[in-house]
Design a protein around this motif. Structure first.
Motif, short mmCIF file in Angstrom:
data_model
loop_
_atom_site.label_atom_id
_atom_site.label_comp_id
_atom_site.label_asym_id
_atom_site.label_seq_id
_atom_site.Cartn_x
_atom_site.Cartn_y
_atom_site.Cartn_z
N TRP A 106 41.85 39.92 46.32
CA TRP A 106 42.11 41.01 45.30
C TRP A 106 42.41 42.40 45.93
O TRP A 106 43.43 43.06 45.22
CB TRP A 106 40.99 41.31 44.31
CG TRP A 106 40.02 42.65 44.53
CD1 TRP A 106 40.37 44.01 44.49
CD2 TRP A 106 38.63 42.51 44.64
NE1 TRP A 106 39.30 44.56 44.62
CE2 TRP A 106 38.09 44.05 44.69
CE3 TRP A 106 37.67 41.74 44.56
CZ2 TRP A 106 36.98 44.41 44.87
CZ3 TRP A 106 36.25 42.05 44.84
CH2 TRP A 106 35.88 43.44 44.85
N CYS A 122 46.36 41.71 46.59
CA CYS A 122 46.75 41.99 45.22
C CYS A 122 47.38 43.13 44.90
O CYS A 122 48.41 43.64 44.47
CB CYS A 122 46.27 41.11 44.11
SG CYS A 122 45.71 39.19 44.48
N THR A 165 50.96 40.36 39.74
CA THR A 165 49.99 40.69 40.45
C THR A 165 48.80 41.14 39.51
O THR A 165 47.60 40.63 40.02
CB THR A 165 50.64 42.03 40.96
OG1 THR A 165 50.97 42.96 40.06
CG2 THR A 165 51.65 42.01 42.00
N PHE A 222 46.85 37.56 39.57
CA PHE A 222 46.18 37.28 40.73
C PHE A 222 44.84 38.27 41.08
O PHE A 222 43.92 37.84 41.39
CB PHE A 222 47.10 37.34 41.95
CG PHE A 222 47.94 35.87 41.99
CD1 PHE A 222 47.59 34.70 42.44
CD2 PHE A 222 49.18 36.01 41.61
CE1 PHE A 222 48.32 33.63 42.38
CE2 PHE A 222 50.07 34.96 41.72
CZ PHE A 222 49.43 33.68 42.07
#
Length: 494
Positions: free
Chosen positions: A123, A126, A142, A145
């Motif tokens: 994360w 991302c 983005t 994800f």
């Protein structure tokens, strides 16, 4: 690395082992008195809660810093129109929700140190990528994800806490952990104000720097997370052998001889339990105002007539007040072992806060409303999480039930993305009124669940008095292992 592999084997064995047959009422061993137990709990707290809180602070900061970035011309630079900004907020939550139950199952199948490190690293990546997007579609991608990888953290850590503490001890620890969300709101405003000065550095806009720098901070923490997360009491290196045995004994005593096995039938038990769905609705009605607050508070304050930079800084005090009451409320709830009455009290405070925001056009009254709203909404989540998790018997059913509750809560995040629309500014009366409705729904559902749990406890007390006082045979205990919180001796927290 060898010691880590040994720890893995021990942790897996512990996670999948059955619970020993210890009376559920026998919580304190003779050799561990009150003072020794308090010392042991403090040791657990110092080694578990601070790092979990840090991870969640960064997670919540990465999820909601788009609200701060908005004030630094994100919409203008990405050419967002109409509801496109709100779409970018909402798209995170369906994927966040979808990840929650599988993630908690992975927490039990693997180890917390592996799984939490894995999702945090990705994360964070991302988040950094979000700083380089050039269009609406790039921002949407983005955010998708980000939701996939962040989705496992909140239910995972709440489940993780129940693997270390007795039921009546979890609320305060969950509050300490969740208070990081309020600190993220405060820290995010201050950080965004400072990063705004970097506008144009290396040809990158200030809103991009917010995403990039905060993502880099998260990815740095993820690189050390594996060595900072202790998996289970059976393998905790900071505990002595005697302390490890005592922690496990307390957990076994608290949860009785209910099953700790990894079996899909316990997942289905949770899915078929109507009580968990009530808690999902209560959690949804709690998270909806929290996400609305986190995503739009800088905009709401700016529309009171303040500059963008002042609005970033003025978003800090409501979060500081919320942090104090989140911790204090759960501490008192743990002390008296009740949840519903505290939830209802904070829900009334939240209704007062949003009422002030909707009912007055004076900036001072509105700002006071933001403080009361923050105080009222943030304590609801750890109180509700502790209430639901403490009322679920069996390890895998509890993990699934917690994930389901958070799934319900994050449905509130989808709604929150559309509560405050630009066309309703600058007062956002419609949005404030919607949140009053959600919190009111939570109040009545909380009252219902508190009443039902009390009546059910009375019914089970009556059954226990009428039943034989003889101890259960081994065969009866084996049958009860699979009944979760439906066993006659299980009592609900009201």
């Amino acid at each position: 690395m060898t010691s880590k592999m040994a720890e893995k084997n021990e942790a897996s064995a512990f996670a999948l082992s059955s619970v020993e047959d210890i009376s559920p009422g026998d919580v304190e061993a003779p050799e561990y008195g009150v003072l020794a137990t308090k010392k042991l709990l403090r040791k657990l707290d110092w080694h578990i809660i601070p790092f979990m809180s840090l991870i969640y602070l960064l997670c919540f900061l990465d999820r909601t810093n788009i609200g701060n970035a908005r004030l630094d011309h994100l919409e203008r630079d990405l050419n967002l129109h109409g509801l496109q900004y709100n779409d970018c907020l909402a798209i995170l939550f369906p994927f966040y929700i979808a990840a929650e139950i599988p993630s908690n199952m992975m927490m039990k199948r693997t180890r917390p140190s592996i799984w939490l490190t894995f999702i945090m690293f990705f994360w964070s990546a991302c988040m950094i990528g979000q700083g380089f997007v050039k269009s609406y579609s790039g921002l949407m991608a983005t955010r998708v994800f980000l939701g996939v990888f962040e989705g496992g953290l909140f239910p995972g850590v709440n489940y993780y806490i129940t693997q270390w503490y007795a039921r009546h001890e979890c609320g305060f620890r969950m509050a300490m952990f969740f208070s990081a969300a309020t600190l993220a709101g405060a820290f995010g405003g201050i950080l965004a104000r400072g990063i705004a000065e970097m506008d144009g550095v290396a040809g990158i806009a200030a809103w991009s720097w917010i995403f990039i720098l905060e993502g880099l901070l998260s990815i740095w923490v993820s690189l050390v997370a594996y060595w900072c997360i202790y998996d289970y009491p059976a393998t905790a290196r900071f505990l002595s052998g005697e302390e490890r045995a005592e922690v496990q004994r307390r957990l076994q005593a608290d949860h009785g001889h209910l099953s700790n096995d990894f079996d899909m039938k316990y997942v289905w038990q949770a899915i078929c339990d109507w009580k968990i769905y009530i808690h999902m609705l209560i959690c949804m009605a709690g998270f909806c105002p929290i996400y609305s607050f986190a995503l739009f508070l800088p905009t709401i304050i700016k529309n009171m007539g303040y500059t963008a930079n002042d609005a970033q800084l003025m978003s800090v005090p409501p979060y500081v007040c919320a942090c104090f009451f989140t911790i204090a409320g759960s501490w008192f709830a743990d002390r008296i072992k009740k949840r519903g009455m505290f939830l209802m009290g904070f829900q009334l405070v939240a209704i007062l806060g949003f009422g002030l925001l909707a009912g007055s056009g004076r900036p001072k009254v509105q700002y006071t409303g933001t403080v009361f709203a923050a105080i009222g909404i943030y304590p609801q989540i750890p109180l509700g999480m502790a209430w639901n998790s403490g009322n679920i018997g069996g390890s895998l059913k509890r993990g699934t039930g917690i994930a389901m509750q958070v799934m319900g809560g994050n449905c509130g995040g989808i709604i929150a993305s559309y509560v405050y629309l630009t066309r309703d500014g600058p007062r956002f009366i419609v949005g404030h009124s919607i949140l009053i409705g959600f919190v009111s729904m939570a109040f009545f559902l909380t009252f219902f669940m508190s009443t039902w749990c009390g009546l059910e406890n009375v019914r089970r007390d009556k059954i226990s008095m009428e039943a034989s006082t003889q101890e259960l045979t081994e065969e009866q205990k084996m049958r009860e292992r699979e009944l979760a919180d439906s066993v006659p001796w299980f009592r609900y927290t009201v």
